[in-house]
Every structure is written in structure tokens, then in C-alpha cells.
Design a protein around this motif. Sequence first.
Motif, PDB file in Angstrom:
ATOM      1  N   ASN A 117       0.862  -1.179   0.000  1.00  0.00           N
ATOM      2  CA  ASN A 117       0.000   0.000   0.000  1.00  0.00           C
ATOM      3  C   ASN A 117       0.900   1.230   0.000  1.00  0.00           C
ATOM      4  O   ASN A 117       1.577   1.519   0.989  1.00  0.00           O
ATOM      5  N   ARG A 118       0.898   1.973  -1.099  1.00  0.00           N
ATOM      6  CA  ARG A 118       1.834   3.083  -1.249  1.00  0.00           C
ATOM      7  C   ARG A 118       1.542   4.235  -0.295  1.00  0.00           C
ATOM      8  O   ARG A 118       2.391   5.114  -0.096  1.00  0.00           O
ATOM      9  N   ARG A 119       0.355   4.238   0.293  1.00  0.00           N
ATOM     10  CA  ARG A 119       0.044   5.253   1.306  1.00  0.00           C
ATOM     11  C   ARG A 119       1.035   5.160   2.456  1.00  0.00           C
ATOM     12  O   ARG A 119       1.542   6.183   2.936  1.00  0.00           O
ATOM     13  N   TYR A 120       1.317   3.935   2.883  1.00  0.00           N
ATOM     14  CA  TYR A 120       2.256   3.758   3.988  1.00  0.00           C
ATOM     15  C   TYR A 120       3.659   4.222   3.596  1.00  0.00           C
ATOM     16  O   TYR A 120       4.348   4.871   4.378  1.00  0.00           O
ATOM     17  N   LEU A 121       4.073   3.898   2.393  1.00  0.00           N
ATOM     18  CA  LEU A 121       5.399   4.314   1.932  1.00  0.00           C
ATOM     19  C   LEU A 121       5.480   5.828   1.831  1.00  0.00           C
ATOM     20  O   LEU A 121       6.490   6.432   2.204  1.00  0.00           O
ATOM     21  N   GLY A 122       4.420   6.439   1.318  1.00  0.00           N
ATOM     22  CA  GLY A 122       4.421   7.896   1.201  1.00  0.00           C
ATOM     23  C   GLY A 122       4.591   8.574   2.545  1.00  0.00           C
ATOM     24  O   GLY A 122       5.387   9.515   2.692  1.00  0.00           O
ATOM     25  N   HIS A 123       3.857   8.099   3.540  1.00  0.00           N
ATOM     26  CA  HIS A 123       3.980   8.669   4.882  1.00  0.00           C
ATOM     27  C   HIS A 123       5.393   8.440   5.428  1.00  0.00           C
ATOM     28  O   HIS A 123       5.991   9.348   6.022  1.00  0.00           O
ATOM     29  N   ALA A 124       5.910   7.242   5.249  1.00  0.00           N
ATOM     30  CA  ALA A 124       7.235   6.907   5.778  1.00  0.00           C
ATOM     31  C   ALA A 124       8.311   7.778   5.145  1.00  0.00           C
ATOM     32  O   ALA A 124       9.154   8.367   5.844  1.00  0.00           O
ATOM     33  N   GLN A 125       8.298   7.877   3.825  1.00  0.00           N
ATOM     34  CA  GLN A 125       9.361   8.601   3.135  1.00  0.00           C
ATOM     35  C   GLN A 125       9.288  10.096   3.414  1.00  0.00           C
ATOM     36  O   GLN A 125      10.310  10.733   3.718  1.00  0.00           O
ATOM     37  N   THR A 126       8.110  10.674   3.324  1.00  0.00           N
ATOM     38  CA  THR A 126       7.965  12.110   3.546  1.00  0.00           C
ATOM     39  C   THR A 126       8.375  12.498   4.961  1.00  0.00           C
ATOM     40  O   THR A 126       9.121  13.473   5.168  1.00  0.00           O
ATOM     41  N   ASN A 127       7.922  11.739   5.946  1.00  0.00           N
ATOM     42  CA  ASN A 127       8.229  12.088   7.328  1.00  0.00           C
ATOM     43  C   ASN A 127       9.681  11.806   7.686  1.00  0.00           C
ATOM     44  O   ASN A 127      10.280  12.553   8.468  1.00  0.00           O
ATOM     45  N   PHE A 128      10.257  10.757   7.119  1.00  0.00           N
ATOM     46  CA  PHE A 128      11.687  10.519   7.356  1.00  0.00           C
ATOM     47  C   PHE A 128      12.514  11.659   6.801  1.00  0.00           C
ATOM     48  O   PHE A 128      13.424  12.166   7.467  1.00  0.00           O
ATOM     49  N   ASP A 129      12.217  12.069   5.575  1.00  0.00           N
ATOM     50  CA  ASP A 129      13.009  13.118   4.938  1.00  0.00           C
ATOM     51  C   ASP A 129      12.942  14.423   5.732  1.00  0.00           C
ATOM     52  O   ASP A 129      13.963  15.102   5.921  1.00  0.00           O
ATOM     53  N   LYS A 130      11.750  14.780   6.210  1.00  0.00           N
ATOM     54  CA  LYS A 130      11.620  16.002   7.019  1.00  0.00           C
ATOM     55  C   LYS A 130      12.384  15.865   8.332  1.00  0.00           C
ATOM     56  O   LYS A 130      13.085  16.791   8.768  1.00  0.00           O
ATOM     57  N   MET A 131      12.240  14.717   8.971  1.00  0.00           N
ATOM     58  CA  MET A 131      12.916  14.493  10.242  1.00  0.00           C
ATOM     59  C   MET A 131      14.427  14.508  10.059  1.00  0.00           C
ATOM     60  O   MET A 131      15.158  15.158  10.822  1.00  0.00           O
TER      61      MET A 131
END
Length: 219
Positions: free
Chosen positions: A107-121
Motif C-alpha cells: 500500500n503506497r500510502r504507507y510508503l508515502g507517509h514513511a518517506q515524507t516524514n523521514f526526509d523532514k525528520m
Amino acid sequence: EPVTALPNSVTPELRDEVMNGWKDYYYKQASVGHVLGSGGWWGDAEMIETVLDAFETTGNVKYKEMFEELYSNFTYRNKTDWSYNEYNDDIAWMVIAAVRGYLMFDNRRYLGHAQTNFDKMYSRALLPSGMMRWKETPLNNMGTNSCINGPAGVAACYLAIATGDDTYFEKAKKIYALQRQYLFDAATGKVYDSGTWNNGVFSVVNSWSSTYNQGTSLG
């Protein structure tokens, strides 16, 4: 140190007994209050990972359904942009849960959340040394903890696998090397809890060695 491997005593029956006990205690709370116990943000993330572990070892679709419910509850309570949380380790723990969810359920929704939030963090937490800041306050503090460096490295590895972007592996390797350099005692194997930079000089602040810091360093 080479050791003789012990036989695996964790049977499927024991695994199910443990998981059912966990579910009876914690999941009832989740169904009523949409939370898992009282572990807070990163406690929830680790509870969600428990469900992923159960799915990974059983393939039972009920654990997929539990994950989806808990993930929806988590994002309902905490939104999908997690950058308001000043604790960088909280975000790293939940990134691990989200990207693992993607790798299991596609489910790409999970990947999107993971990648976006990791990059910001990662962008805000990165210290001049290349290590990771644990907490954003006080502003511009130079403190670093194993509880952010370890999970950030693990999260970066999962993201590299999920996206095919090897720059995440490079981030993980750099974080790991610096953690070994500054927060690791090669003589004992201890992974120290925390330290800080003052005028370019690093000192260990807390030399206690916790199981979860040992574990994410190994991870």
C-alpha cells in the motif's frame, strides 16, 4: 565470538499463545480508546510493529486487518505530517512501522507517509557531526542519543529497500559508523545512551546501555 547455536524453542503454539495474551490485554484498549496501552507515540509504533511481526510469522490475514485499523487510528490521532512532534526518535519509530507495512501489504500510502516524514525528520535532526539530534528543543542543541541514531539507520535501510534509492543506504551507513565511533564501547559491546558536542568536542552524557539501543544498533 563464535557460539554453538541453540535449537529454536519458539513453537507456533507458543507464538500464538504470546500473541493472544498480548491481544487480549492491549487490543481491547485499542478498540475502545484507539490507543495501545500507555506507551505514547513511540509505544504505539512498537505495538503496531508487534502486529506486523505476527503477520510476518503467520501470514494470517487477521493481523493485516489489525494493522490497517491501528494505522488508521494512529494517523487519525496524529495526522500524516508528523513534523509537529519535536522528538525525532518518535518519528523514526513510526517510519519503521509504516515502511514495513508497505513492504508487506504493498500500500503506497504507507510508503508515502514513511518517506515524507523521514526526509523532514532527517533534514532537521542532522547535526554538523553527521549524527542525529534526539529532540528539537532547546533550539540548536547538539545532543544526540542512540535512540534516534539506531532507529533512523534502520528506517533508512527499509526505505532504501522499499524505494530502490541507495542514498538511504548511504545515510544509514554514515549514521551507523558515527554511532559506533562516539556511542559504542568496542571492549564491552555496550551502546551508550547519549552524548553531546561542545565546541567541537564530543562527550558521553549517559553511559547506560539499554536493550532497545543495543537492538537497533544491531539492526
